[in-house]
Design a protein around this motif. Sequence first.
Motif, PDB file in Angstrom:
ATOM      1  N   SER A 171       0.177  -6.036  -2.329  1.00  0.00           N
ATOM      2  CA  SER A 171      -1.111  -6.709  -2.182  1.00  0.00           C
ATOM      3  C   SER A 171      -2.004  -5.993  -1.180  1.00  0.00           C
ATOM      4  O   SER A 171      -3.235  -5.946  -1.340  1.00  0.00           O
ATOM      5  CB  SER A 171      -0.900  -8.167  -1.766  1.00  0.00           C
ATOM      6  OG  SER A 171      -0.152  -8.244  -0.555  1.00  0.00           O
ATOM      7  N   ASP A 172      -1.401  -5.415  -0.138  1.00  0.00           N
ATOM      8  CA  ASP A 172      -2.179  -4.644   0.840  1.00  0.00           C
ATOM      9  C   ASP A 172      -2.751  -3.388   0.203  1.00  0.00           C
ATOM     10  O   ASP A 172      -3.889  -2.993   0.479  1.00  0.00           O
ATOM     11  CB  ASP A 172      -1.292  -4.257   2.026  1.00  0.00           C
ATOM     12  CG  ASP A 172      -0.671  -5.456   2.717  1.00  0.00           C
ATOM     13  OD1 ASP A 172      -1.417  -6.403   3.021  1.00  0.00           O
ATOM     14  OD2 ASP A 172       0.551  -5.435   2.937  1.00  0.00           O
ATOM     15  N   ILE A 173      -1.972  -2.759  -0.662  1.00  0.00           N
ATOM     16  CA  ILE A 173      -2.429  -1.547  -1.341  1.00  0.00           C
ATOM     17  C   ILE A 173      -3.598  -1.853  -2.265  1.00  0.00           C
ATOM     18  O   ILE A 173      -4.588  -1.105  -2.308  1.00  0.00           O
ATOM     19  CB  ILE A 173      -1.279  -0.894  -2.127  1.00  0.00           C
ATOM     20  CG1 ILE A 173      -0.170  -0.428  -1.175  1.00  0.00           C
ATOM     21  CG2 ILE A 173      -1.785   0.271  -2.975  1.00  0.00           C
ATOM     22  CD1 ILE A 173      -0.597   0.628  -0.168  1.00  0.00           C
ATOM     23  N   TYR A 174      -3.517  -2.968  -3.004  1.00  0.00           N
ATOM     24  CA  TYR A 174      -4.617  -3.311  -3.909  1.00  0.00           C
ATOM     25  C   TYR A 174      -5.927  -3.466  -3.140  1.00  0.00           C
ATOM     26  O   TYR A 174      -6.983  -2.987  -3.582  1.00  0.00           O
ATOM     27  CB  TYR A 174      -4.311  -4.610  -4.662  1.00  0.00           C
ATOM     28  CG  TYR A 174      -3.015  -4.601  -5.442  1.00  0.00           C
ATOM     29  CD1 TYR A 174      -2.525  -3.429  -6.016  1.00  0.00           C
ATOM     30  CD2 TYR A 174      -2.269  -5.773  -5.590  1.00  0.00           C
ATOM     31  CE1 TYR A 174      -1.331  -3.434  -6.711  1.00  0.00           C
ATOM     32  CE2 TYR A 174      -1.077  -5.772  -6.290  1.00  0.00           C
ATOM     33  CZ  TYR A 174      -0.604  -4.603  -6.843  1.00  0.00           C
ATOM     34  OH  TYR A 174       0.572  -4.601  -7.526  1.00  0.00           O
ATOM     35  N   ARG A 175      -5.857  -4.118  -1.985  1.00  0.00           N
ATOM     36  CA  ARG A 175      -7.076  -4.304  -1.191  1.00  0.00           C
ATOM     37  C   ARG A 175      -7.636  -2.975  -0.722  1.00  0.00           C
ATOM     38  O   ARG A 175      -8.857  -2.758  -0.734  1.00  0.00           O
ATOM     39  CB  ARG A 175      -6.780  -5.209   0.018  1.00  0.00           C
ATOM     40  CG  ARG A 175      -6.610  -6.681  -0.343  1.00  0.00           C
ATOM     41  CD  ARG A 175      -6.653  -7.557   0.899  1.00  0.00           C
ATOM     42  NE  ARG A 175      -5.504  -7.321   1.765  1.00  0.00           N
ATOM     43  CZ  ARG A 175      -4.361  -7.990   1.666  1.00  0.00           C
ATOM     44  NH1 ARG A 175      -4.203  -8.904   0.723  1.00  0.00           N
ATOM     45  NH2 ARG A 175      -3.373  -7.744   2.501  1.00  0.00           N
ATOM     46  N   ARG A 176      -6.767  -2.076  -0.335  1.00  0.00           N
ATOM     47  CA  ARG A 176      -7.225  -0.763   0.129  1.00  0.00           C
ATOM     48  C   ARG A 176      -7.822   0.048  -1.016  1.00  0.00           C
ATOM     49  O   ARG A 176      -8.853   0.728  -0.845  1.00  0.00           O
ATOM     50  CB  ARG A 176      -6.070  -0.016   0.798  1.00  0.00           C
ATOM     51  CG  ARG A 176      -5.637  -0.632   2.129  1.00  0.00           C
ATOM     52  CD  ARG A 176      -4.418   0.062   2.721  1.00  0.00           C
ATOM     53  NE  ARG A 176      -3.987  -0.542   3.967  1.00  0.00           N
ATOM     54  CZ  ARG A 176      -4.438  -0.215   5.180  1.00  0.00           C
ATOM     55  NH1 ARG A 176      -5.354   0.749   5.298  1.00  0.00           N
ATOM     56  NH2 ARG A 176      -3.979  -0.813   6.260  1.00  0.00           N
ATOM     57  N   LEU A 177      -7.183   0.018  -2.174  1.00  0.00           N
ATOM     58  CA  LEU A 177      -7.724   0.741  -3.321  1.00  0.00           C
ATOM     59  C   LEU A 177      -9.100   0.195  -3.707  1.00  0.00           C
ATOM     60  O   LEU A 177     -10.026   0.969  -4.006  1.00  0.00           O
ATOM     61  CB  LEU A 177      -6.762   0.654  -4.508  1.00  0.00           C
ATOM     62  CG  LEU A 177      -5.419   1.373  -4.365  1.00  0.00           C
ATOM     63  CD1 LEU A 177      -4.533   1.078  -5.575  1.00  0.00           C
ATOM     64  CD2 LEU A 177      -5.596   2.880  -4.194  1.00  0.00           C
ATOM     65  N   GLU A 178      -9.227  -1.110  -3.716  1.00  0.00           N
ATOM     66  CA  GLU A 178     -10.500  -1.730  -4.086  1.00  0.00           C
ATOM     67  C   GLU A 178     -11.606  -1.393  -3.088  1.00  0.00           C
ATOM     68  O   GLU A 178     -12.790  -1.369  -3.440  1.00  0.00           O
ATOM     69  CB  GLU A 178     -10.325  -3.249  -4.202  1.00  0.00           C
ATOM     70  CG  GLU A 178      -9.511  -3.655  -5.430  1.00  0.00           C
ATOM     71  CD  GLU A 178      -9.041  -5.106  -5.375  1.00  0.00           C
ATOM     72  OE1 GLU A 178      -9.401  -5.809  -4.396  1.00  0.00           O
ATOM     73  OE2 GLU A 178      -8.322  -5.530  -6.306  1.00  0.00           O
TER      74      GLU A 178
END
Length: 291
Positions: free
Chosen positions: A53-60
């Motif tokens: 979930s942390d990665i998704y936020r960073r990618l977005e």
Amino acid sequence: MIELSNPYKIAILTDSCADLSEDLRAGKPIYTVPLKIACRDGEYFDGVDIFASDIYRRLEAGELPKTSLPDFFTADRILSRIKADGYERVLAIHLSSGLSGTYNMVRLLCESRSDLEIAVFDSLSGALGMGISVLQAWEDIENGMSWDELVKERVPKLLANTYPFFSVDTLEYLAKGGRIGKVTAMAGTMLSIKPLITFAGDGQLQSIAKVRGRKAVQDKLIELVRKSLGDHKRYNLAVANGGAPEEMAQLRARMEQLFPDYDHFWQGEMDATLSVYIGKGALGACVQVLD
């Protein structure tokens, strides 16, 4: 603590890309080495202080984190913990060498240890494709399978007969991260083309199918599972998701109805490391043939 059902005193070592939650590992001597992820604000350990979930936020937000091998000294400390916990042998099953140098790093580390008998395997897979091999191997250990049979026959057969498939919403991150492998690049975003991916024989990712729209993804995953299962009667199933839990629940319900004779049906969430390359919206299905 050594279990009475584990007379050969075997522990299992894997890495964070096996996608094994704490619940799936609970009560089992499964030790996990975390891969590392470098972000703008520092370095993190997969499954310890950074999650999908942390990665998704960073990618977005436009960030593209970088992944790297597990820390050598952390892996060595985990092996020392295994020894201190009373185990004498270790089955080590790690992320595909076609995607990462983790397997080779662990192999070299294990060769330097004389206090444990260790067999290191390249899964040529990842995510729950690797994870369910770990879980099945532990069940075999509990059932009293000997060390020699595990190392020479059972684990190689499990790895060779495990078939994971997953869809991604975009190939953008695989391309940017240099993990595109044998995946056919396609300008499918505007056409709503969804590629389905599996692992090639050398452990790299490869395209296996493509469909138009997310609604068709589940049908194609089920078709691929059915084809891999063939006429076999004993099998394990698994589903996984990366930010798509509702779709995973739907897929699991359909697979339970269509393939009801499974030994086990496991599920999990994609790890942070693989999420760097596949982004949000991944959906996966896996079958492991046992007979």
